[in-house]
Write a protein that holds these residues in place. Structure first.
Motif, PDB file in Angstrom:
ATOM      1  N   VAL A  69      49.725   4.570   0.472  1.00 59.25           N
ATOM      2  CA  VAL A  69      48.348   4.478   0.013  1.00 59.25           C
ATOM      3  C   VAL A  69      48.294   3.594  -1.226  1.00 59.25           C
ATOM      4  O   VAL A  69      49.006   3.832  -2.197  1.00 59.25           O
ATOM      5  N   GLY A  70      47.446   2.566  -1.154  1.00 58.24           N
ATOM      6  CA  GLY A  70      47.255   1.674  -2.282  1.00 58.24           C
ATOM      7  C   GLY A  70      48.410   0.739  -2.560  1.00 58.24           C
ATOM      8  O   GLY A  70      48.492   0.164  -3.624  1.00 58.24           O
TER       9      GLY A  70
ATOM     10  N   VAL B  52      48.420 -10.498  -4.709  1.00 60.40           N
ATOM     11  CA  VAL B  52      47.006 -10.522  -4.320  1.00 60.40           C
ATOM     12  C   VAL B  52      46.704  -9.808  -3.009  1.00 60.40           C
ATOM     13  O   VAL B  52      45.566  -9.800  -2.562  1.00 60.40           O
ATOM     14  N   VAL B  53      47.702  -9.203  -2.383  1.00 59.97           N
ATOM     15  CA  VAL B  53      47.510  -8.536  -1.098  1.00 59.97           C
ATOM     16  C   VAL B  53      47.941  -7.085  -1.227  1.00 59.97           C
ATOM     17  O   VAL B  53      48.998  -6.789  -1.775  1.00 59.97           O
TER      18      VAL B  53
ATOM     19  N   CYS C  58      43.570  -7.784  -2.691  1.00 62.66           N
ATOM     20  CA  CYS C  58      43.497  -6.674  -3.644  1.00 62.66           C
ATOM     21  C   CYS C  58      42.086  -6.525  -4.202  1.00 62.66           C
ATOM     22  O   CYS C  58      41.431  -7.512  -4.531  1.00 62.66           O
ATOM     23  N   GLY C  59      41.649  -5.266  -4.274  1.00 61.65           N
ATOM     24  CA  GLY C  59      40.345  -4.974  -4.835  1.00 61.65           C
ATOM     25  C   GLY C  59      39.180  -5.250  -3.910  1.00 61.65           C
ATOM     26  O   GLY C  59      38.021  -5.185  -4.328  1.00 61.65           O
ATOM     27  N   THR C  60      39.469  -5.583  -2.642  1.00 57.44           N
ATOM     28  CA  THR C  60      38.416  -5.888  -1.673  1.00 57.44           C
ATOM     29  C   THR C  60      38.715  -5.171  -0.362  1.00 57.44           C
ATOM     30  O   THR C  60      39.753  -4.533  -0.211  1.00 57.44           O
TER      31      THR C  60
ATOM     32  N   GLU D  29      41.277 -17.624  -7.234  1.00 55.68           N
ATOM     33  CA  GLU D  29      42.654 -17.465  -7.703  1.00 55.68           C
ATOM     34  C   GLU D  29      43.487 -16.647  -6.709  1.00 55.68           C
ATOM     35  O   GLU D  29      44.675 -16.912  -6.536  1.00 55.68           O
ATOM     36  N   GLN D  30      42.852 -15.663  -6.067  1.00 55.93           N
ATOM     37  CA  GLN D  30      43.569 -14.870  -5.074  1.00 55.93           C
ATOM     38  C   GLN D  30      43.978 -15.734  -3.879  1.00 55.93           C
ATOM     39  O   GLN D  30      45.100 -15.624  -3.386  1.00 55.93           O
TER      40      GLN D  30
END
Length: 90
Positions: A26-27, A33-34, A48-50, A80-81
């Protein structure tokens, strides 16, 4: 080069998965970035974060779209990602 992106995408995601230890937690962050979380899109690698699948980037590039077009369609993904992911894939 664009025609080989589907194959390259599978290799990249597999390499990122292997680098992360081969098992989704999890997480879990697979790269800078992935991330991969079984509770987000069934564990598909996302930026990440999306909730935007990494696959979307490669699908857009294969279709001839620019990075700008991807970013317009997925405003939660940062330029940047995308650049970092492409650099990691090299």
């Amino acid at each position: 080069m664009i025609t080989s992106l589907a194959s390259d995408r599978r290799v990249l995601v597999g390499e990122l998965f292997a680098q992360a230890g081969g098992a989704a937690k999890v997480g879990q962050t697979m790269s800078k970035v992935v991330s991969q979380d079984p509770n987000v899109l069934g564990g598909e690698p996302v930026f990440c974060g999306t909730r935007v699948p990494v696959k979307s980037l490669f699908d857009h590039l294969e279709a001839g779209d620019s990075i700008e077009e991807l970013l317009e369609g997925f405003p939660s993904v940062r330029r940047e990602q995308v650049i970092t992911l492409l650099e990691e894939a090299r």
